[in-house]
Scaffold this motif. Structure first.
Motif, short mmCIF file in Angstrom:
data_model
loop_
_atom_site.label_atom_id
_atom_site.label_comp_id
_atom_site.label_asym_id
_atom_site.label_seq_id
_atom_site.Cartn_x
_atom_site.Cartn_y
_atom_site.Cartn_z
N ILE A 35 0.84 -1.19 0.00
CA ILE A 35 0.00 0.00 0.00
C ILE A 35 0.88 1.25 0.00
O ILE A 35 1.82 1.35 0.79
CB ILE A 35 -0.94 0.00 1.22
CG1 ILE A 35 -1.90 -1.20 1.12
CG2 ILE A 35 -1.72 1.30 1.30
CD1 ILE A 35 -2.75 -1.39 2.35
N LEU A 48 -8.64 2.90 0.30
CA LEU A 48 -9.02 1.67 0.99
C LEU A 48 -10.50 1.72 1.34
O LEU A 48 -10.96 2.68 1.95
CB LEU A 48 -8.19 1.49 2.27
CG LEU A 48 -6.68 1.46 2.11
CD1 LEU A 48 -6.01 1.35 3.47
CD2 LEU A 48 -6.26 0.30 1.23
N ILE A 70 -8.55 -2.57 -2.02
CA ILE A 70 -7.47 -1.61 -2.26
C ILE A 70 -7.64 -1.03 -3.66
O ILE A 70 -7.61 -1.76 -4.65
CB ILE A 70 -6.10 -2.28 -2.11
CG1 ILE A 70 -5.98 -2.91 -0.72
CG2 ILE A 70 -4.98 -1.26 -2.35
CD1 ILE A 70 -4.75 -3.77 -0.55
N ASP A 123 -3.18 5.46 -2.57
CA ASP A 123 -4.11 4.34 -2.69
C ASP A 123 -5.36 4.62 -1.86
O ASP A 123 -5.30 5.28 -0.82
CB ASP A 123 -3.46 3.05 -2.21
CG ASP A 123 -2.38 2.54 -3.15
OD1 ASP A 123 -1.61 1.65 -2.74
OD2 ASP A 123 -2.31 3.03 -4.29
#
Length: 214
Positions: A27, A33, A47, A31
């Motif tokens: 990660i 989530l 993700i 990114d």
């Protein structure tokens, strides 16, 4: 999950195991989530990579709970036998983790000893550690030193390990059983398999591990 106090009051954060989850799934800043609670203390984490990169999906158990005899269920492995040649589960399959949690919950319902649950993700198997939930650690190990010799037990077999704690302001902020690779190798533990881990006080203390093997 841990509870910490800041200027605005108390907040709940993902603590023990989160760094390993980030590293295992690579990660990075930018990114996205998406967390979906699936029950049984398990979150599905989707993700989302920035535009131009692949999307991936991973799942990870958030442990919030942790007996002696082994338990065997239809279609699952026994915690008292080694399974040479067993192929690992696919790490990306959230269904495996959810199922493993369900089997561990079944074991926990009849357990009267202090216990917590654990799922073996790739990072933990590679490092040879078992993460202990912070709440459980503060209830039972607050008087322990930084490193304590302990035993991992399955059936009548015992293997040496260490209990390591990190404290801040008198409270444990990180706790793990280290040096457990001999144990996981002995029982050929694979990714996304799990355990109900029961604590027995003594000198040394014993962690009785009921494995849930795929």
């Amino acid at each position: 999950m841990a509870h910490e106090e800041d200027r605005d009051g108390w907040m709940t954060i993902l603590a023990g195991g989160w760094v390993d989850f980030v590293e295992e799934n690579e990660i990075r800043v930018g990114d996205g989530l998406k967390f979906t609670y699936r029950g049984n203390s398990c979150f599905l984490v989707k993700i989302l990579r920035p535009s131009g990169s692949k999307k991936s999906q991973r799942s990870e158990a958030a442990k919030s709970t942790g007996g002696s005899s082994s338990s065997k269920r239809p279609g699952r492995g026994s915690s008292s036998s080694k399974r040479p040649g067993c192929s690992p589960s696919y790490h990306g399959s959230s269904a495996n983790i959810i199922e493993t949690n369900e089997w561990i919950d079944d074991l926990a319902r009849s357990c009267s000893k202090p216990h917590f649950k654990f799922i073996f993700i790739a990072a933990y198997l590679k490092k040879g550690v078992i993460n202990v939930t912070v709440d459980f650690a503060n209830n039972w190990f607050n008087n322990c030193g930084d490193s304590t010799n302990v035993l991992l037990q399955n059936s009548d077999e015992q293997i040496a390990a260490k209990l390591r704690v990190v404290k801040k302001d008198g409270l444990i902020t990180k706790c793990e059983l280290s040096g457990v690779r001999e144990f996981t190798d002995r029982y050929n533990v694979q990714v996304e398999e799990g355990a109900l881990i029961k604590f027995q006080e003594g000198h040394p203390a014993v962690f009785d591990v009921d494995l849930v093997l795929v």
